[in-house]
Scaffold this active site. Sequence first.
Site, PDB file in Angstrom:
ATOM      1  N   HIS A 255     -68.759  35.878  51.154  1.00 49.84           N
ATOM      2  CA  HIS A 255     -70.212  35.794  51.328  1.00 49.84           C
ATOM      3  C   HIS A 255     -70.825  37.130  50.937  1.00 49.84           C
ATOM      4  O   HIS A 255     -70.250  38.176  51.199  1.00 49.84           O
ATOM      5  CB  HIS A 255     -70.575  35.471  52.787  1.00 49.84           C
ATOM      6  CG  HIS A 255     -71.952  34.917  52.909  1.00 49.84           C
ATOM      7  ND1 HIS A 255     -73.079  35.713  52.929  1.00 49.84           N
ATOM      8  CD2 HIS A 255     -72.393  33.646  52.964  1.00 49.84           C
ATOM      9  CE1 HIS A 255     -74.152  34.953  53.017  1.00 49.84           C
ATOM     10  NE2 HIS A 255     -73.774  33.682  53.044  1.00 49.84           N
ATOM     11  N   ASP A 306     -69.877  26.573  53.551  1.00 50.06           N
ATOM     12  CA  ASP A 306     -69.472  25.451  52.693  1.00 50.06           C
ATOM     13  C   ASP A 306     -68.048  24.997  52.919  1.00 50.06           C
ATOM     14  O   ASP A 306     -67.663  23.919  52.454  1.00 50.06           O
ATOM     15  CB  ASP A 306     -69.655  25.839  51.217  1.00 50.06           C
ATOM     16  CG  ASP A 306     -71.123  25.892  50.859  1.00 50.06           C
ATOM     17  OD1 ASP A 306     -71.588  26.947  50.404  1.00 50.06           O
ATOM     18  OD2 ASP A 306     -71.817  24.882  51.086  1.00 50.06           O
TER      19      ASP A 306
HETATM   20  C1  SDX Z   1     -73.699  29.790  50.152  1.00 51.01           C
HETATM   21  O1  SDX Z   1     -76.590  33.788  50.243  1.00 51.01           O
HETATM   22  C2  SDX Z   1     -76.469  32.890  51.132  1.00 51.01           C
HETATM   23  O2  SDX Z   1     -76.875  33.062  52.276  1.00 51.01           O
HETATM   24  C3  SDX Z   1     -75.792  31.598  50.653  1.00 51.01           C
HETATM   25  C4  SDX Z   1     -75.488  30.602  51.750  1.00 51.01           C
HETATM   26  C5  SDX Z   1     -76.737  30.026  52.378  1.00 51.01           C
HETATM   27  O3  SDX Z   1     -76.686  29.567  53.542  1.00 51.01           O
HETATM   28  O4  SDX Z   1     -77.776  29.914  51.623  1.00 51.01           O
HETATM   29  O5  SDX Z   1     -74.706  31.226  52.766  1.00 51.01           O
HETATM   30  C6  SDX Z   1     -74.710  29.409  51.184  1.00 51.01           C
HETATM   31  O6  SDX Z   1     -73.997  29.759  48.991  1.00 51.01           O
HETATM   32  C7  SDX Z   1     -72.348  30.280  50.607  1.00 51.01           C
HETATM   33  C8  SDX Z   1     -71.447  30.756  49.426  1.00 51.01           C
HETATM   34  C9  SDX Z   1     -70.839  29.522  48.731  1.00 51.01           C
HETATM   35  N1  SDX Z   1     -70.073  29.962  47.545  1.00 51.01           N
HETATM   36  C10 SDX Z   1     -68.736  29.936  47.528  1.00 51.01           C
HETATM   37  O7  SDX Z   1     -68.023  29.613  48.474  1.00 51.01           O
HETATM   38  C11 SDX Z   1     -68.143  30.348  46.174  1.00 51.01           C
HETATM   39  C12 SDX Z   1     -66.984  31.311  46.399  1.00 51.01           C
HETATM   40  N2  SDX Z   1     -67.517  32.562  46.909  1.00 51.01           N
HETATM   41  C13 SDX Z   1     -67.715  33.643  45.970  1.00 51.01           C
HETATM   42  O8  SDX Z   1     -68.043  33.248  44.674  1.00 51.01           O
HETATM   43  C14 SDX Z   1     -68.501  34.813  46.548  1.00 51.01           C
HETATM   44  O9  SDX Z   1     -67.918  35.152  47.740  1.00 51.01           O
HETATM   45  C15 SDX Z   1     -69.986  34.671  46.769  1.00 51.01           C
HETATM   46  C16 SDX Z   1     -70.666  34.105  45.595  1.00 51.01           C
HETATM   47  C17 SDX Z   1     -70.253  33.832  47.967  1.00 51.01           C
HETATM   48  C18 SDX Z   1     -70.527  36.073  47.054  1.00 51.01           C
HETATM   49  O10 SDX Z   1     -70.412  36.782  45.897  1.00 51.01           O
HETATM   50  P1  SDX Z   1     -70.570  38.374  45.864  1.00 51.01           P
HETATM   51  O11 SDX Z   1     -71.297  38.899  47.033  1.00 51.01           O
HETATM   52  O12 SDX Z   1     -71.110  38.703  44.492  1.00 51.01           O
HETATM   53  O13 SDX Z   1     -69.099  38.869  46.029  1.00 51.01           O
HETATM   54  P2  SDX Z   1     -68.213  39.324  44.838  1.00 51.01           P
HETATM   55  O14 SDX Z   1     -68.118  38.218  43.868  1.00 51.01           O
HETATM   56  O15 SDX Z   1     -68.714  40.656  44.364  1.00 51.01           O
HETATM   57  O16 SDX Z   1     -66.781  39.496  45.515  1.00 51.01           O
HETATM   58  C19 SDX Z   1     -66.407  40.720  46.146  1.00 51.01           C
HETATM   59  C20 SDX Z   1     -64.901  40.763  46.035  1.00 51.01           C
HETATM   60  C21 SDX Z   1     -64.416  40.522  44.606  1.00 51.01           C
HETATM   61  O17 SDX Z   1     -63.180  41.158  44.519  1.00 51.01           O
HETATM   62  P3  SDX Z   1     -63.049  42.352  43.433  1.00 51.01           P
HETATM   63  O18 SDX Z   1     -63.359  41.706  42.087  1.00 51.01           O
HETATM   64  O19 SDX Z   1     -64.125  43.385  43.834  1.00 51.01           O
HETATM   65  O20 SDX Z   1     -61.642  42.827  43.565  1.00 51.01           O
HETATM   66  O21 SDX Z   1     -64.318  39.691  46.789  1.00 51.01           O
HETATM   67  C22 SDX Z   1     -63.651  38.775  45.910  1.00 51.01           C
HETATM   68  C23 SDX Z   1     -64.150  39.057  44.513  1.00 51.01           C
HETATM   69  O22 SDX Z   1     -63.164  38.733  43.575  1.00 51.01           O
HETATM   70  N3  SDX Z   1     -64.065  37.444  46.304  1.00 51.01           N
HETATM   71  C24 SDX Z   1     -63.302  36.362  46.209  1.00 51.01           C
HETATM   72  C25 SDX Z   1     -64.074  35.321  46.718  1.00 51.01           C
HETATM   73  N4  SDX Z   1     -65.264  35.797  47.103  1.00 51.01           N
HETATM   74  C26 SDX Z   1     -65.257  37.111  46.827  1.00 51.01           C
HETATM   75  N5  SDX Z   1     -62.041  36.192  45.751  1.00 51.01           N
HETATM   76  C27 SDX Z   1     -61.562  34.929  45.807  1.00 51.01           C
HETATM   77  N6  SDX Z   1     -62.264  33.873  46.291  1.00 51.01           N
HETATM   78  C28 SDX Z   1     -63.504  34.030  46.752  1.00 51.01           C
HETATM   79  N7  SDX Z   1     -64.164  32.999  47.235  1.00 51.01           N
END
Ligand code: SDX
Length: 369
Positions: A255, A306
């Site tokens: 998140h 989710d």
């Molecule tokens: C919702 O914003 C909100 O409030 C949204 C929400 C709401 O109520 O409206 O909460 C609803 O959209 C929840 C999120 C649903 N999406 C997912 O589940 C998709 C998977 N999650 C990721 O894509 C990610 O965690 C996000 C999109 C939720 C957040 O993205 P960020 O803040 O840009 O985080 P990031 O991509 O910069 O990740 C930081 C690190 C990275 O590692 P490094 O590249 O720095 O080594 O964490 C890793 C990422 O690779 N990482 C993950 C991951 N989420 C973050 N690695 C594997 N799987 C994941 N799900």
Amino acid sequence: MAGLADIVACESSICSIENSELRYRGYSIDDLAQNATFEEIIYLLWYGRLPNRLELKALKQDLAENAVLPKKIYELLHLYAPWGNAMAKLRTCLSFLTHFDDEVMDHSFAADHRKAVRIMARIAAIVAAIDRIRKGLEPIELKTIRPTSLAEMFLWLLTGEKPAPIAAKALDTCFVLHAEHELNASTFAARVTVSTMSDIYSGIVSAIGTLKGPLHGNANEQVARMLEEIGELSRVEEYIAQKIANGERIMGFGHRVYKNGDPRAKYLQALSGELAEWRDDRRWYELSLKIEKLVYEQKGLKPNVDFYSASVYTYLEIPRDLFTLMFAISRTSGWLAHILEQHENNRIIRPRAEYSGKTEVKWKGISER
Ligand code: SDX
């Protein structure tokens, strides 16, 4: 900062998220998840306080009276009944609704609230109609049913049967938990759209288009696909290890704001367990528990809203490609609250970009290129 991470884009009194403590209008999500109905949340988000008995009755009456869809919506859905993405159909229907609302460009407080009720009341009926018409079924006539809540109305319109109380209550709690979440991408899109004094329907259409993405609201459908792909407990370790080895995201985890876990996840996990008992089918719930344990051990990531909602909607026998539309029904209440708030003290939202391209490039005629 990429993705506007930690950038404060506006002042708002609707929702606060501080160190994994989520509050709607100051009320803790713990109190709301355990005590509030979705209609009380709608009132709270729009008017800033919980309704008394009379006010709640009046809102429910208003929603019930406004849930009838213009007949042309059904004609539109028949146009491409068997095919088409469900979220794109919802986006199209909301855009189409614009033409049936003669107060579209009246931004007065009273007109805005009347439009909010119309949109909130209709969106659940539209989702049910999308599914019934694509299955070749007739939409259920609202006057033939007597639902006591929007959640019960939705399930009744979807299946044609009065839902079991446990199902209606579980969906109502899902709606409470998904209703509002500060300046998430889809809510921000809604605020940007109406900040130009464009209409409320355009704001909701922008929000639906934004929620449709797998990094946002569509993650719940992707989680369901993952659960089906894994299929059984013995395959979880290999599947997750492969995902991590490939550097792929595991949907339903991580998140932008919560770095120590999403406070909504535990309520959805509990609902999933409850419904697993009710259905006498622990499969999806147990798969989810094992995935959660492994992902935390191996990536230090916790589930977001989710993750467990996927198994909850599966137990409620909602078609998988409607999962994100469930999120949209609930979040329409939050989107509308932010649209109303943006209208109160509006200034067009127009940030700057840090330029990283070439500068002072000299003109060349076509013959020199
Ligand atoms: C919702 O914003 C909100 O409030 C949204 C929400 C709401 O109520 O409206 O909460 C609803 O959209 C929840 C999120 C649903 N999406 C997912 O589940 C998709 C998977 N999650 C990721 O894509 C990610 O965690 C996000 C999109 C939720 C957040 O993205 P960020 O803040 O840009 O985080 P990031 O991509 O910069 O990740 C930081 C690190 C990275 O590692 P490094 O590249 O720095 O080594 O964490 C890793 C990422 O690779 N990482 C993950 C991951 N989420 C973050 N690695 C594997 N799987 C994941 N799900």
